[in-house]
Design a protein around this motif. Structure first.
Motif, short mmCIF file in Angstrom:
data_model
loop_
_atom_site.label_atom_id
_atom_site.label_comp_id
_atom_site.label_asym_id
_atom_site.label_seq_id
_atom_site.Cartn_x
_atom_site.Cartn_y
_atom_site.Cartn_z
N LYS A 129 -13.83 72.21 153.65
CA LYS A 129 -13.47 71.22 152.76
C LYS A 129 -14.72 70.20 152.77
CE LYS A 129 -9.68 70.13 151.15
NZ LYS A 129 -8.15 69.49 151.25
N ASP A 130 -15.12 69.90 153.90
CA ASP A 130 -16.17 68.74 154.17
C ASP A 130 -17.56 69.25 153.67
OD1 ASP A 130 -16.69 70.32 156.23
OD2 ASP A 130 -16.42 68.56 157.71
N GLN A 131 -17.60 70.42 153.39
CA GLN A 131 -18.96 71.34 153.19
C GLN A 131 -19.17 71.55 151.66
OE1 GLN A 131 -21.87 72.06 155.17
NE2 GLN A 131 -20.61 70.81 156.35
N VAL A 132 -18.07 71.15 150.96
CA VAL A 132 -18.00 71.38 149.50
C VAL A 132 -19.40 70.80 148.82
CG1 VAL A 132 -16.77 71.04 147.36
CG2 VAL A 132 -15.64 72.18 149.24
N PRO A 133 -19.34 69.36 148.97
CA PRO A 133 -20.49 68.58 148.35
C PRO A 133 -21.90 69.10 148.83
CG PRO A 133 -19.15 67.14 149.93
CD PRO A 133 -18.27 68.26 149.52
N VAL A 134 -21.84 69.45 150.22
CA VAL A 134 -23.09 70.08 150.81
C VAL A 134 -23.65 71.11 149.96
CG1 VAL A 134 -24.20 70.77 152.72
CG2 VAL A 134 -22.59 68.90 152.93
N LEU A 135 -22.55 72.22 150.00
CA LEU A 135 -22.90 73.47 149.29
C LEU A 135 -23.24 73.46 147.62
CD1 LEU A 135 -23.11 76.52 149.53
CD2 LEU A 135 -20.79 76.82 149.30
N LEU A 136 -22.41 72.56 147.13
CA LEU A 136 -22.70 72.17 145.56
C LEU A 136 -24.07 71.65 145.55
CD1 LEU A 136 -19.61 70.60 144.13
CD2 LEU A 136 -20.76 72.29 143.11
N LYS A 137 -24.74 70.90 146.44
CA LYS A 137 -25.96 70.30 146.01
C LYS A 137 -26.99 71.46 146.41
CE LYS A 137 -29.17 67.04 148.16
NZ LYS A 137 -29.10 65.96 149.22
N HIS A 138 -26.64 72.48 147.30
CA HIS A 138 -27.49 73.62 147.74
C HIS A 138 -27.52 74.51 146.56
CE1 HIS A 138 -29.38 76.98 150.25
NE2 HIS A 138 -28.45 77.75 149.51
#
Length: 438
Positions: free
Chosen positions: A117-126
């Motif tokens: 869940k805490d990686q959702v914004p990171v992966l979206l940016k990627h």
């Protein structure tokens, strides 16, 4: 009265406790109960990203280790089953571990990506960085839109559907419920995505469709660790771990025959020419003497302080120069996961090892009875120490000793032993071990 214990892949010996009870009484340990043989859990620590549009499949094809295309079937250009996969950076290191799910629709151009869940914004940016002019839309789902579940039944032979990833039976896909077999360990269960936030029994009221009761997320974590299954960037360290070190080759997360994707070069080079010296393995934690077992044994009553994540594992006794044997990743009670150098912490011997005349290599090779430890300073400035022993699950050992995918039969030729036969053989071994434990 004997305390409940659970193990995998071997007998559970009860002669003595594994741990010391010198922990101050003021600190109360509350370890989760042993996971049941059948059950399901709501994965509140995972989030979903929706990808829709005509270019969604080809977009994912260039970003993940899994193959989005069904081989040798022109009528089905994209896969119809969910799968475990990984997003890599340009250096071939794991950015996120993920599950990819096709959403059934007339156009077959919608996918859900499950990550921490805490990686959702990171992966979206990627993803947005690589979107360019692709015809697709990216959106993070709200918590109440869909719910992620893990379900398992250790007595069901349906677990071996994991070895047929393109089978219709390998994926749950009806109405708005989607999912896939979890291939990260034999018999580990299934992933299920349901609409809304209702309980899983709302969608599967029939006991024949869903067995067991709902358990807490911590019991699921215990089950993961006992099976040697890492999950999320607290265990698969982002931008640091190689996919094979995280056992993603054994988990069927990598298609070594697919075309170009981000991070492919190093992954393919390691697969064809390199030797994987480190792998994530389950470890037993203890402070006194360790009983002789063939697998990690979980004791819910264990009172043991855990080392900080990322702590270096060292040899007991005199300090040796050179690389440390491993790195501690995460733990619960008296079990954990660690990134281990196989020839230092296990009896595995790897081919292609450089031989030298020096004594250092021989001193650091594993021998029975050799112990390992982690030392650290607590928040109260006190020194703490715990010993640990690594275990190699039977399917991991088989994969390494057989040479993995690299020694499979050439394209067009049947393998020496079929996947079904290998799966049945492993099933018989697991059933025999379960009978011995009981």
């Amino acid at each position: 009265m004997l305390r409940p214990r659970i193990s995998i892949g071997g007998r559970c010996l009860m002669q003595s406790r594994l741990l010391s009870t010198t922990t101050p009484k003021a600190y109360q340990f509350k370890n989760p109960a042993s996971p049941p043989d059948t059950g399901y859990v709501r994965l509140t620590n995972r989030g979903l990203i929706s990808i829709t549009g005509a270019d969604s499949a080809t977009f994912l094809q260039g970003l993940i280790t899994q193959n989005m295309l069904v081989a040798n079937d022109p009528k089905k250009p994209t896969r119809r089953t969910g799968a475990y996969a990984a997003f890599l950076n340009s250096k071939g290191r794991v950015s996120q571990d993920a599950f990819i799910y096709p959403v059934p629709s007339a156009e077959n151009n919608e996918w859900l990506v499950e990550v921490d869940k805490d990686q959702v914004p990171v992966l979206l940016k990627h993803m947005k960085k690589h979107k360019l002019r692709a015809k697709l839309k990216l959106r993070a789902l709200e918590d109440d839109e869909r719910t992620i579940w893990s379900s398992w039944n250790d007595h069901s032979q349906q677990r071996w559907a994991a070895y047929n990833l393109e089978s219709e039976s390998a994926s749950t896909s009806f109405s708005q419920i989607i999912g896939c077999i979890d291939t990260r360990a034999p018999g580990f269960g299934a992933r299920i995505i349901t609409p809304g936030s209702d309980g899983l029994r709302t969608h599967f009221p029939d006991e024949s469709q869903l067995t067991g009761d709902e358990v807490g997320l911590d019991s699921y974590t215990v089950r993961r660790i006992l099976n040697g299954v890492p999950e999320g960037q607290s265990e698969i360290i982002s931008e640091s771990a190689l996919p094979m070190e995280c056992n993603m080759d054994m988990a069927r997360a990598i298609d070594f025959r697919k075309g170009c994707y981000v991070g492919q070069e190093l992954t393919i080079r390691t697969h064809h020419t390199g030797v994987v010296h480190k792998r994530i393995l389950p470890v037993q934690l203890y402070t006194e003497n360790l009983d002789s077992t063939a697998a990690p044994v979980y004791d819910p009553s264990a009172e043991l302080s855990l080392p900080p994540a990322g702590s270096r594992i060292m040899f007991t006794g005199p300090r040796r120069r050179g690389q440390p044997p491993g790195k501690f990743l995460n733990g619960v009670g008296n079990i954990g996961l660690a990134l281990c150098r196989l020839e230092m912490m296990t009896d595995i011997r790897l081919g292609g090892r450089e031989e030298t005349d020096g004594e250092t290599n021989q001193e650091t090779l594993y021998t029975p009875g050799k112990e390992f430890k982690v030392s650290w300073t607590t928040e109260t400035e006190q020194q703490a120490e715990v010993k640990m022993q690594a275990f190699v699950p039977s399917w991991v050992r088989e994969h390494i000793q057989s040479g993995g995918v690299r020694k499979s039969a050439p394209i067009g030729q049947p393998p020496a032993i079929s996947t079904t036969e290998r799966a049945q053989k492993m099933l018989e071994q697991l059933e025999e071990e379960r009978t011995q434990r009981n």
